[in-house]
Design a protein around this motif. Structure first.
Motif, PDB file in Angstrom:
ATOM      1  N   GLY A 103       0.816  -1.208   0.000  1.00 35.91           N
ATOM      2  CA  GLY A 103       0.000   0.000   0.000  1.00 35.91           C
ATOM      3  C   GLY A 103       0.843   1.249   0.000  1.00 35.91           C
ATOM      4  O   GLY A 103       0.568   2.216  -0.721  1.00 35.91           O
ATOM      5  N   LEU A 104       1.908   1.238   0.798  1.00 34.68           N
ATOM      6  CA  LEU A 104       2.774   2.418   0.907  1.00 34.68           C
ATOM      7  C   LEU A 104       3.445   2.739  -0.424  1.00 34.68           C
ATOM      8  O   LEU A 104       3.599   3.917  -0.778  1.00 34.68           O
ATOM      9  N   LEU A 105       3.840   1.708  -1.171  1.00 28.52           N
ATOM     10  CA  LEU A 105       4.554   1.944  -2.425  1.00 28.52           C
ATOM     11  C   LEU A 105       3.690   2.655  -3.462  1.00 28.52           C
ATOM     12  O   LEU A 105       4.218   3.197  -4.434  1.00 28.52           O
ATOM     13  N   GLY A 106       2.377   2.676  -3.239  1.00 26.18           N
ATOM     14  CA  GLY A 106       1.487   3.404  -4.124  1.00 26.18           C
ATOM     15  C   GLY A 106       1.246   4.832  -3.687  1.00 26.18           C
ATOM     16  O   GLY A 106       0.468   5.553  -4.320  1.00 26.18           O
ATOM     17  N   CYS A 107       1.936   5.268  -2.623  1.00 25.54           N
ATOM     18  CA  CYS A 107       1.684   6.592  -2.043  1.00 25.54           C
ATOM     19  C   CYS A 107       2.778   7.614  -2.336  1.00 25.54           C
ATOM     20  O   CYS A 107       2.738   8.718  -1.805  1.00 25.54           O
ATOM     21  N   GLY A 108       3.764   7.252  -3.119  1.00 26.72           N
ATOM     22  CA  GLY A 108       4.840   8.202  -3.398  1.00 26.72           C
ATOM     23  C   GLY A 108       5.945   7.559  -4.204  1.00 26.72           C
ATOM     24  O   GLY A 108       5.854   6.390  -4.597  1.00 26.72           O
ATOM     25  N   GLN A 109       6.998   8.306  -4.440  1.00 28.42           N
ATOM     26  CA  GLN A 109       8.160   7.776  -5.151  1.00 28.42           C
ATOM     27  C   GLN A 109       8.913   6.809  -4.245  1.00 28.42           C
ATOM     28  O   GLN A 109       9.209   7.119  -3.092  1.00 28.42           O
ATOM     29  N   VAL A 110       9.216   5.625  -4.769  1.00 23.88           N
ATOM     30  CA  VAL A 110       9.906   4.618  -3.955  1.00 23.88           C
ATOM     31  C   VAL A 110      11.276   5.153  -3.535  1.00 23.88           C
ATOM     32  O   VAL A 110      12.046   5.655  -4.360  1.00 23.88           O
ATOM     33  N   TRP A 111      11.566   5.041  -2.246  1.00 23.67           N
ATOM     34  CA  TRP A 111      12.853   5.478  -1.694  1.00 23.67           C
ATOM     35  C   TRP A 111      13.737   4.251  -1.571  1.00 23.67           C
ATOM     36  O   TRP A 111      13.442   3.337  -0.811  1.00 23.67           O
ATOM     37  N   ARG A 112      14.809   4.246  -2.342  1.00 23.89           N
ATOM     38  CA  ARG A 112      15.776   3.149  -2.281  1.00 23.89           C
ATOM     39  C   ARG A 112      17.077   3.655  -1.681  1.00 23.89           C
ATOM     40  O   ARG A 112      17.542   4.755  -2.003  1.00 23.89           O
ATOM     41  N   THR A 113      17.659   2.838  -0.827  1.00 29.95           N
ATOM     42  CA  THR A 113      18.891   3.229  -0.163  1.00 29.95           C
ATOM     43  C   THR A 113      19.876   2.067  -0.209  1.00 29.95           C
ATOM     44  O   THR A 113      19.475   0.903  -0.124  1.00 29.95           O
ATOM     45  N   ALA A 114      21.152   2.365  -0.396  1.00 31.82           N
ATOM     46  CA  ALA A 114      22.194   1.330  -0.384  1.00 31.82           C
ATOM     47  C   ALA A 114      22.365   0.844   1.054  1.00 31.82           C
ATOM     48  O   ALA A 114      22.745   1.613   1.934  1.00 31.82           O
ATOM     49  N   TRP A 115      22.100  -0.412   1.284  1.00 30.62           N
ATOM     50  CA  TRP A 115      22.084  -0.997   2.634  1.00 30.62           C
ATOM     51  C   TRP A 115      22.935  -2.258   2.588  1.00 30.62           C
ATOM     52  O   TRP A 115      22.503  -3.289   2.104  1.00 30.62           O
TER      53      TRP A 115
END
Length: 268
Positions: free
Chosen positions: A253-265
């Motif tokens: 649901g959250l992924l449909g609410c904005g630009q996906v935030w990806r981080t190097a982890w």
């Protein structure tokens, strides 16, 4: 212990070898605001090897995620609370537990929640060879889909342990790694209110919050099982979030609410 157990506390600036060690030392000297600025500057560049950490949005929305189940004690308590609250969440499950408790996995799905892979068991993939990691992830995805009766696309590595190699293996297996931001640190005992409150200072719009519906510790680890009710932790946390105007949902649901935030982890 779950994804964020004792070996996984602290900020996840992460890295590999000498570079990772240096990054961790530098990160330890930065204020939270400075760390956020560094992430904004680097995440775009590193997004090809970035794990999902949330979404970029000004809307007050967050995702609840639960690791290490299904657990005959913790999972029903969490599901009862989520049902009362009308909240959907994402459960990162262990395949061996899902196969051992198929009715409980089915209940998770029947109540509308999202099921994702946490591993066949709770072993640290960064200690395995590249070929073995690929095999375990492909097998884990296949076995979980067989129990769930539906496609699985999200994956969270046990202990949050991830290297470039394990990240790429997950992607090749058709899985999208998901990490986290705020956590209730529910491997440490306390009252339900105290445990829930641990996540609140780090909550922000678009965050993925880490909890556990199960309790998993490495072989030989004598950490006592926490005594709080995991359902009550959920009730307290959701109540506090709603009090601050947040809508609570699953990762999907959250992924449909904005630009996906990806981080190097990346961490051992």
């Amino acid at each position: 212990m779950g994804a964020g157990g004792p070996a996984g506390r602290g900020d996840r600036f992460g890295g590999c070898g000498v570079i990772g060690s240096l990054a961790s030392r530098v990160a330890g000297r930065l204020s939270p605001a400075s760390k956020r600025r560094v992430r904004r500057a680097t995440d775009g560049v590193l997004s090809p090897v970035g794990s999902v950490r949330g979404v970029r949005t000004s809307a007050r929305v967050v995702a609840l995620t639960y690791d290490d189940g299904p657990d005959p004690e913790g999972t029903p308590a969490v599901l009862e609370a989520l049902g009362e609250l009308g909240v959907l969440a994402t459960f990162f499950v262990l395949v061996e537990r899902a196969e051992g408790h198929p009715a409980l996995l089915r209940r998770i799905l029947d109540e509308g929640h999202e099921v994702a892979l946490h591993g066949i068991d709770h072993s640290r993939l960064t200690e395995r060879s590249a070929g073995e990691v690929r095999r375990l992830l492909v097998e884990g995805k296949r076995r979980l889909e067989a129990v769930a009766g539906r496609r699985v696309r999200l994956f969270r590595p046990a202990f949050g342990a991830q290297s470039v190699g394990t990240f790429l293996a997950a992607r090749r297996a058709g899985l999208d790694p998901v990490v986290w931001g705020p956590t209730v640190s529910d491997w440490v005992d306390g009252t339900a209110v105290e445990v829930a409150a641990r996540a609140l200072p780090a909550v922000h719009p678009g965050a993925v919050i880490l909890l556990h519906d199960g309790f998993e510790v490495p072989v030989g680890d004598e950490t006592p099982r926490p005594t709080f009710d995991r359902g009550d932790v959920t009730r307290s946390l959701v109540g506090a979030l709603r009090g601050e105007g947040y809508e609570v949902m699953s990762v999907g649901g959250l992924l449909g609410c904005g630009q996906v935030w990806r981080t190097a982890w990346f961490r051992p």
